[in-house]
Enzyme design. Sequence first.
Site, PDB file in Angstrom:
ATOM      1  N   TYR A  49       0.855  -1.180   0.000  1.00 46.22           N
ATOM      2  CA  TYR A  49       0.000   0.000   0.000  1.00 46.22           C
ATOM      3  C   TYR A  49       0.895   1.235   0.000  1.00 46.22           C
ATOM      4  CZ  TYR A  49      -4.383   2.493   0.708  1.00 46.22           C
ATOM      5  OH  TYR A  49      -5.468   3.306   0.551  1.00 46.22           O
TER       6      TYR A  49
ATOM      7  N   LYS B 243     -20.247 -19.956 -11.629  1.00 45.67           N
ATOM      8  CA  LYS B 243     -19.457 -19.798 -12.857  1.00 45.67           C
ATOM      9  C   LYS B 243     -18.030 -19.362 -12.516  1.00 45.67           C
ATOM     10  CE  LYS B 243     -19.577 -19.830 -17.400  1.00 45.67           C
ATOM     11  NZ  LYS B 243     -20.505 -19.040 -18.194  1.00 45.67           N
TER      12      LYS B 243
ATOM     13  N   ASP C  78     -26.514 -15.359 -18.820  1.00 48.06           N
ATOM     14  CA  ASP C  78     -27.933 -15.362 -18.460  1.00 48.06           C
ATOM     15  C   ASP C  78     -28.614 -14.023 -18.749  1.00 48.06           C
ATOM     16  OD1 ASP C  78     -27.473 -17.915 -17.686  1.00 48.06           O
ATOM     17  OD2 ASP C  78     -27.648 -17.575 -15.545  1.00 48.06           O
TER      18      ASP C  78
ATOM     19  N   ALA D 203     -28.810 -19.160 -28.103  1.00 47.55           N
ATOM     20  CA  ALA D 203     -27.963 -20.340 -28.247  1.00 47.55           C
ATOM     21  C   ALA D 203     -28.211 -21.022 -29.583  1.00 47.55           C
ATOM     22  CB  ALA D 203     -28.211 -21.304 -27.092  1.00 47.55           C
TER      23      ALA D 203
ATOM     24  N   ASN E 175     -21.259 -26.389 -20.894  1.00 44.50           N
ATOM     25  CA  ASN E 175     -20.393 -25.286 -21.303  1.00 44.50           C
ATOM     26  C   ASN E 175     -19.031 -25.281 -20.617  1.00 44.50           C
ATOM     27  OD1 ASN E 175     -22.678 -24.614 -22.721  1.00 44.50           O
ATOM     28  ND2 ASN E 175     -22.693 -22.465 -22.115  1.00 44.50           N
TER      29      ASN E 175
END
Length: 757
Positions: free
Chosen positions: A39, A94, A137, A198, A318
């Site tokens: 930092y 995901k 989605d 799709a 997928n």
Amino acid sequence: MDETLRKAALDYHRYPRPGKLAITATKRMETSRDLALAYSPGVAAPCELIKEDPDSSFDLTSRGNLVAVITNGTAVLGLGNIGALAGKPVMEGKAVLFKKFAGIDSFDIEIDEQDPEKFIETVARLEPSFGGINLEDIKAPECFRIEQVLREKMNIPVFHDDQHGTAIIVGAAVLNTMTVLNKKIEEVKIVTSGAGAAALSCVNILKALGASPENITMTDREGVVYKGRPNLDPTLEDVARETNARSLPDVLPGADIFLGLSAPRVLKEEWLHLLGERPLILALANPEPEIMPEIVQRVRPDAIMATGRSDFPNQVNNVICFPFIFRGALDVRATAITEGMKLAAVRAIAELTHVEASDVVAAAYGGKAPVFGPDYIIPKPFDPRLILHVAPAVAQAAMDEGVARKPIADFEAYMHELERFVFRSGQLLRPVIEVARKAKPRIVYAEGEDERTLRAVQSVVDDGLAKPILIGKTEAVTARIQSLGLRLRPGQDVQIVDLEQDTALFEQLLAAYSKRVGRRGTPPDAAARHVRKRPTVTAAMLLEQGAADAAICGGTGDWWRQFQYALPIVPRSTGSGRVFALTALILQAGPLFFCDTHVNVDPSAEEVAEMTLMAAETVRHFGLPPKVALLSHSNFGASNSPSAKKMRKALGLIRARDPELEVDGEMHADAALAEQIRHQALPDSTLTGTANLLIFPNIDAANIAYNLVKATGEAVTVGPMLLGLEKPLHIAVPSTTARGITNLSAVAAMQAALAAK
């Protein structure tokens, strides 16, 4: 879902802490200096450099390995428009898949905005934070414009997985079906049920692969997509057909491919006879497909079937593609994911199914190994080799299409780097493998009929590590090779030793074995049974007689019994007083070697010194400088117990025999692994950094520590490796995987090569 599964899913997300993601720091934060570097004031240096050179952000921050998983919740799974917040569990999932399968870090971002233009503006402003954007989605037709505009606005990959992920896997499935059925994609008739995002993407991929637009008919809930249909969505204008057909059954006659991306039970049983000869049925609605596989099997057994479900063959999931497409794109710092990159992924996925499935895949699917054919036209989602096939293909395509900001110069080195996502033992074993390949010694495998052994031997042959010899019945070994779909050719790739058929070899081994054990209480009839019925004895005798250069035994039954079978046969190496067992664990933080985990119950100080020097030499052969810690309950003289004195004495013996070896002790385990703790106890310790070779005072401590560490993380095991024998012989533990046997094979081959020198 039933109530049991629903409760299990809620508990999974709720306990032991809510959600599926957490942030882990990649740098130390232990001292005031660490704080100053991480930092203020140290962070100013990278900030200034990034201001001057924005691309340096990929080198100085996590951006180059960070993907945003973004949704507005308008088309979540099969749940519909449930809103951004309700979609968060899916986005977290995901992100977890990105990390699990490709080592990519992800943040899930749920944007509460259904206006496409405002959503686009919000996402576009996130570009400085990420190396790629995974859209998820988002309902059609808005998703088409959202992706298109974001790809134009942003200089990083933008990928709507709902469209392209499914399409890529469907493309691979169709290519492989053409091979299985000996059909040509240019000639097949394709009918879709569904005309959403799709489905349109699938049609585009299939056309790019050679399918004729005149042979593709799309249908949706309104019926056939035909030219002039009232209120036809503009996105469907290009795929509308000149036809008088108006319903799905009207266009099914003669169809070679049914592509379902719609709703449950859309394809009726009574329509199946309309399809052409040997059709491909892709029923991808989830969780219930357009038609159930058991119906297809009963009515059209000539059909090849694929669904989106894991409980049936040929799952279109997928996860087969998206982590690896992003892996390849990120690794070349691609500015976009192009059509060429998607097609490269299609072909790479299709090609992988022609290679026999690994033991990891077999284990993930109940132990049954899939073989290319009607029930295996696409890889399994848990196939760990996907990253090795898809990511390089995508990276190369990005380079070919001019969207790679950082082209890969050395693809062989890149493949080695990717191996860490497949087998974390890959990098550690690389020097060992190179030595083994040059020597290519003969390795005899005692359990030649075992599935794990055969899978390991296939890898050994493919990698050119050794010339395998399999002990077993010829018919049984040959049948097992065929049932597993392996490419091993008996007599060419592997030699089979069948003592039931080779009586001359049996008599030779029996005579030599009897000389060794005849005066140890083993009569001739028992000796004959041992040679014929105990494959470890057979393997050890082949090694001792010079018919093999190394041996891999065990993996079934009790480890100690197998060790006792072999020990009287293979002599100790010159100058070795004992045999020791060294086991390696490859962890996220790096490799740790444990000695002695399996053989010596309570070694003396002299034996501790001997095992340390042997183990250190083995660590060097792995390409690592050994950093040795002699472990104890005592920390640098804090105790005068017998075990502490033993380790203290061993340190003196080791330093006398190898003054250059970096070793210290006796010390606590935390002091061995943390330099700061060690220096607090003994500022002038001669050990630097983190120890990678841990030496224990007895077998209890070594075995307990090894198993504890193994159980607390996702560790890859190499070993146990037996040290101190004249010729390399190793005994696998029952939990050893096929990859573990391959690892032991590499070690044995390396040891054989060194012995030959």
